[in-house]
Write a protein that holds these residues in place. Sequence first.
Motif, PDB file in Angstrom:
ATOM      1  N   ARG A   1       0.848  -1.198   0.000  1.00 36.47           N
ATOM      2  CA  ARG A   1       0.000   0.000   0.000  1.00 36.47           C
ATOM      3  C   ARG A   1       0.881   1.245   0.000  1.00 36.47           C
ATOM      4  O   ARG A   1       1.637   1.480   0.948  1.00 36.47           O
ATOM      5  CB  ARG A   1      -0.906  -0.008   1.235  1.00 36.47           C
ATOM      6  CG  ARG A   1      -1.849  -1.214   1.292  1.00 36.47           C
ATOM      7  CD  ARG A   1      -3.010  -1.030   0.345  1.00 36.47           C
ATOM      8  NE  ARG A   1      -3.910  -2.192   0.392  1.00 36.47           N
ATOM      9  CZ  ARG A   1      -5.046  -2.277  -0.274  1.00 36.47           C
ATOM     10  NH1 ARG A   1      -5.409  -1.288  -1.051  1.00 36.47           N
ATOM     11  NH2 ARG A   1      -5.798  -3.339  -0.198  1.00 36.47           N
ATOM     12  N   ARG A   2       0.802   2.027  -1.054  1.00 32.19           N
ATOM     13  CA  ARG A   2       1.618   3.226  -1.149  1.00 32.19           C
ATOM     14  C   ARG A   2       0.762   4.421  -1.580  1.00 32.19           C
ATOM     15  O   ARG A   2      -0.147   4.281  -2.400  1.00 32.19           O
ATOM     16  CB  ARG A   2       2.747   3.045  -2.167  1.00 32.19           C
ATOM     17  CG  ARG A   2       3.838   2.076  -1.730  1.00 32.19           C
ATOM     18  CD  ARG A   2       5.071   2.282  -2.610  1.00 32.19           C
ATOM     19  NE  ARG A   2       6.172   1.413  -2.219  1.00 32.19           N
ATOM     20  CZ  ARG A   2       6.444   0.244  -2.789  1.00 32.19           C
ATOM     21  NH1 ARG A   2       5.682  -0.187  -3.777  1.00 32.19           N
ATOM     22  NH2 ARG A   2       7.460  -0.485  -2.394  1.00 32.19           N
TER      23      ARG A   2
ATOM     24  N   LYS B   1       2.374  12.182  -2.454  1.00 28.81           N
ATOM     25  CA  LYS B   1       2.483  12.592  -1.055  1.00 28.81           C
ATOM     26  C   LYS B   1       2.473  14.104  -0.891  1.00 28.81           C
ATOM     27  O   LYS B   1       1.756  14.656  -0.055  1.00 28.81           O
ATOM     28  CB  LYS B   1       3.756  12.018  -0.440  1.00 28.81           C
ATOM     29  CG  LYS B   1       3.734  10.502  -0.264  1.00 28.81           C
ATOM     30  CD  LYS B   1       5.004  10.033   0.415  1.00 28.81           C
ATOM     31  CE  LYS B   1       4.990   8.520   0.579  1.00 28.81           C
ATOM     32  NZ  LYS B   1       6.236   8.022   1.230  1.00 28.81           N
TER      33      LYS B   1
ATOM     34  N   ALA C   1      -3.174   3.355  -1.218  1.00 25.65           N
ATOM     35  CA  ALA C   1      -3.458   3.507   0.215  1.00 25.65           C
ATOM     36  C   ALA C   1      -4.616   4.482   0.402  1.00 25.65           C
ATOM     37  O   ALA C   1      -4.451   5.594   0.908  1.00 25.65           O
ATOM     38  CB  ALA C   1      -2.219   3.987   0.950  1.00 25.65           C
TER      39      ALA C   1
ATOM     40  N   MET D   1      -5.482   5.518   4.152  1.00 26.40           N
ATOM     41  CA  MET D   1      -4.474   6.390   4.719  1.00 26.40           C
ATOM     42  C   MET D   1      -4.538   7.776   4.091  1.00 26.40           C
ATOM     43  O   MET D   1      -4.396   8.802   4.782  1.00 26.40           O
ATOM     44  CB  MET D   1      -3.087   5.779   4.510  1.00 26.40           C
ATOM     45  CG  MET D   1      -1.969   6.529   5.202  1.00 26.40           C
ATOM     46  SD  MET D   1      -2.211   6.558   6.992  1.00 26.40           S
ATOM     47  CE  MET D   1      -0.890   7.635   7.500  1.00 26.40           C
TER      48      MET D   1
ATOM     49  N   ILE E   1      -5.175  11.267   6.123  1.00 29.44           N
ATOM     50  CA  ILE E   1      -4.267  12.422   6.115  1.00 29.44           C
ATOM     51  C   ILE E   1      -5.029  13.688   5.729  1.00 29.44           C
ATOM     52  O   ILE E   1      -4.860  14.749   6.336  1.00 29.44           O
ATOM     53  CB  ILE E   1      -3.093  12.176   5.151  1.00 29.44           C
ATOM     54  CG1 ILE E   1      -2.184  11.081   5.704  1.00 29.44           C
ATOM     55  CG2 ILE E   1      -2.293  13.459   4.916  1.00 29.44           C
ATOM     56  CD1 ILE E   1      -1.119  10.619   4.730  1.00 29.44           C
TER      57      ILE E   1
ATOM     58  N   LEU F   1      -6.513   9.548  11.906  1.00 27.36           N
ATOM     59  CA  LEU F   1      -5.288   9.149  11.225  1.00 27.36           C
ATOM     60  C   LEU F   1      -5.003   7.660  11.393  1.00 27.36           C
ATOM     61  O   LEU F   1      -4.724   6.946  10.424  1.00 27.36           O
ATOM     62  CB  LEU F   1      -4.113   9.967  11.764  1.00 27.36           C
ATOM     63  CG  LEU F   1      -2.776   9.806  11.050  1.00 27.36           C
ATOM     64  CD1 LEU F   1      -2.887  10.255   9.598  1.00 27.36           C
ATOM     65  CD2 LEU F   1      -1.689  10.594  11.766  1.00 27.36           C
ATOM     66  N   ILE F   2      -5.114   7.156  12.604  1.00 28.52           N
ATOM     67  CA  ILE F   2      -4.812   5.744  12.869  1.00 28.52           C
ATOM     68  C   ILE F   2      -5.884   4.846  12.263  1.00 28.52           C
ATOM     69  O   ILE F   2      -5.581   3.789  11.680  1.00 28.52           O
ATOM     70  CB  ILE F   2      -4.670   5.516  14.379  1.00 28.52           C
ATOM     71  CG1 ILE F   2      -3.441   6.277  14.902  1.00 28.52           C
ATOM     72  CG2 ILE F   2      -4.549   4.022  14.697  1.00 28.52           C
ATOM     73  CD1 ILE F   2      -3.240   6.179  16.390  1.00 28.52           C
TER      74      ILE F   2
ATOM     75  N   ARG G   1      -5.361   4.432   8.556  1.00 26.92           N
ATOM     76  CA  ARG G   1      -4.234   3.549   8.235  1.00 26.92           C
ATOM     77  C   ARG G   1      -4.638   2.081   8.362  1.00 26.92           C
ATOM     78  O   ARG G   1      -4.320   1.258   7.503  1.00 26.92           O
ATOM     79  CB  ARG G   1      -3.047   3.862   9.156  1.00 26.92           C
ATOM     80  CG  ARG G   1      -1.803   3.053   8.812  1.00 26.92           C
ATOM     81  CD  ARG G   1      -0.608   3.517   9.612  1.00 26.92           C
ATOM     82  NE  ARG G   1       0.601   2.794   9.221  1.00 26.92           N
ATOM     83  CZ  ARG G   1       1.374   3.100   8.210  1.00 26.92           C
ATOM     84  NH1 ARG G   1       1.075   4.134   7.465  1.00 26.92           N
ATOM     85  NH2 ARG G   1       2.456   2.402   7.932  1.00 26.92           N
TER      86      ARG G   1
ATOM     87  N   ASP H   1      -6.847   0.226   5.517  1.00 26.33           N
ATOM     88  CA  ASP H   1      -6.242  -0.338   4.310  1.00 26.33           C
ATOM     89  C   ASP H   1      -5.848  -1.793   4.505  1.00 26.33           C
ATOM     90  O   ASP H   1      -5.431  -2.461   3.559  1.00 26.33           O
ATOM     91  CB  ASP H   1      -5.000   0.474   3.904  1.00 26.33           C
ATOM     92  CG  ASP H   1      -5.370   1.810   3.285  1.00 26.33           C
ATOM     93  OD1 ASP H   1      -6.389   1.863   2.574  1.00 26.33           O
ATOM     94  OD2 ASP H   1      -4.651   2.798   3.529  1.00 26.33           O
ATOM     95  N   ARG H   2      -5.960  -2.299   5.753  1.00 23.04           N
ATOM     96  CA  ARG H   2      -5.499  -3.652   6.053  1.00 23.04           C
ATOM     97  C   ARG H   2      -6.607  -4.575   6.537  1.00 23.04           C
ATOM     98  O   ARG H   2      -6.484  -5.795   6.406  1.00 23.04           O
ATOM     99  CB  ARG H   2      -4.395  -3.582   7.119  1.00 23.04           C
ATOM    100  CG  ARG H   2      -3.226  -2.691   6.712  1.00 23.04           C
ATOM    101  CD  ARG H   2      -2.135  -2.687   7.762  1.00 23.04           C
ATOM    102  NE  ARG H   2      -1.032  -1.807   7.383  1.00 23.04           N
ATOM    103  CZ  ARG H   2       0.099  -1.696   8.065  1.00 23.04           C
ATOM    104  NH1 ARG H   2       0.276  -2.410   9.168  1.00 23.04           N
ATOM    105  NH2 ARG H   2       1.051  -0.878   7.658  1.00 23.04           N
TER     106      ARG H   2
END
Length: 400
Positions: free
Chosen positions: A14-15, A19, A141, A144, A148, A271-272, A275, A278-279
């Motif tokens: 995941r990228r 950015k 991602a 995420m 952000i 934020l957490i 993240r 995505d999983r």
Amino acid sequence: MNLALNRAHEVPVRRLGAKRELFFLSATHFLNDVMTTGIVPALLPLYKSTFHLSYLQAGLILFVSMITSSISQPLFGVITDKKPKSWFLPIGICLTGFGLTASGFASAYWLLLILIGISGIGSGIFHPEASRGAYMAAGTARGMAQAIFQVGGNFGQSVGVLLLPLFLIATGLRGLGWFSLATVVGLALVLSILPWYKQSLVQNEARKKTIKGRNHLAGLMLLTGVVILRSWTQIGVAGFLPFLYLHQGFSLKHGDLLTFIFLFAGAVGTLIGGRFSDRISRKWLLLVSMAITVPFAWILPHVHGVLSIIVLFLFGFFVLSSFAVTVVYGQMMFPKNIGLVSGLMVGFGIGAGGIGATMIGWLSDQFGVYTIFNFLAFLPLAAAALCLLLPSEKKLLQNQ
């Protein structure tokens, strides 16, 4: 388990895709929300004393701000879904900043309402296109990326609460003139990413033509219901927590500080949660976040001292840990209508929260603020029950 395996097979790593652009959008989101949902509610006492307003007239200022900024977001989302408009980004942040800054120099109440409305419209214009930008910058991602972007807005709301005791009480409404600098910074940020944004729009429009799945209307309606219940909980606490502590004998500054802790914890949770989304399954993350919120909501009015700070932090963390999750989840249900979904999940949810706050205020008059805080525990419980009816991500992926 199967969903996790499917995700691992689909995207091994995941990228984030862009950015720099994503962080610039988040920073602009921070500035925008400081100047609307963050600071306008805190300014009501200053507006009230300056213009000699009644409580009803002061409340109308907040109503105008919410209607123009929050409720309008889905409408602008529909418009930009048909034809995205990159120039909405600079126009939006400029209108937001101009309206707020000029309101500090308004000569009459009716002019104040117009300027607050202009600021709100600017925010309503900005959000759908900025959310689309976060979507295009996400790469693989998505959770995420939305986290952000959203944490910029959430942090802006929490900082806005602090600006009154730290700055504006000393300067008065004329101190709002300094927000012209924030507007210039926001404009510079969005102008710097506009070439990337226009190029990404072309690529995104080509990708949309390959989507063959149908929109999941029932799922989006249920998800909107969850977002409204979550928003009622969040705004109920943020709006009435100072009254709870005033009732317990604490100062208004004490209540404002604890409100900041609650909102700051929500930004961290956003934020957490984004993240982790995505999983693991977004449906179950949303369900668990709402269910865990219930006990903290229930015990909050019954604890004091350091324990109340801990409970408040955990309450804020969990209730908003699903903020970015709901945006991405909604985009999966309506993959061709990113602007509409973003407007519903963010703007309409906050606007509905403001309407809910009015209802909570009436109930507080009837039954007392302690009773209301006990009532708030049932809102995330109802949201958790709705989560059970949401379509699974596996079904949504198959539909696409």
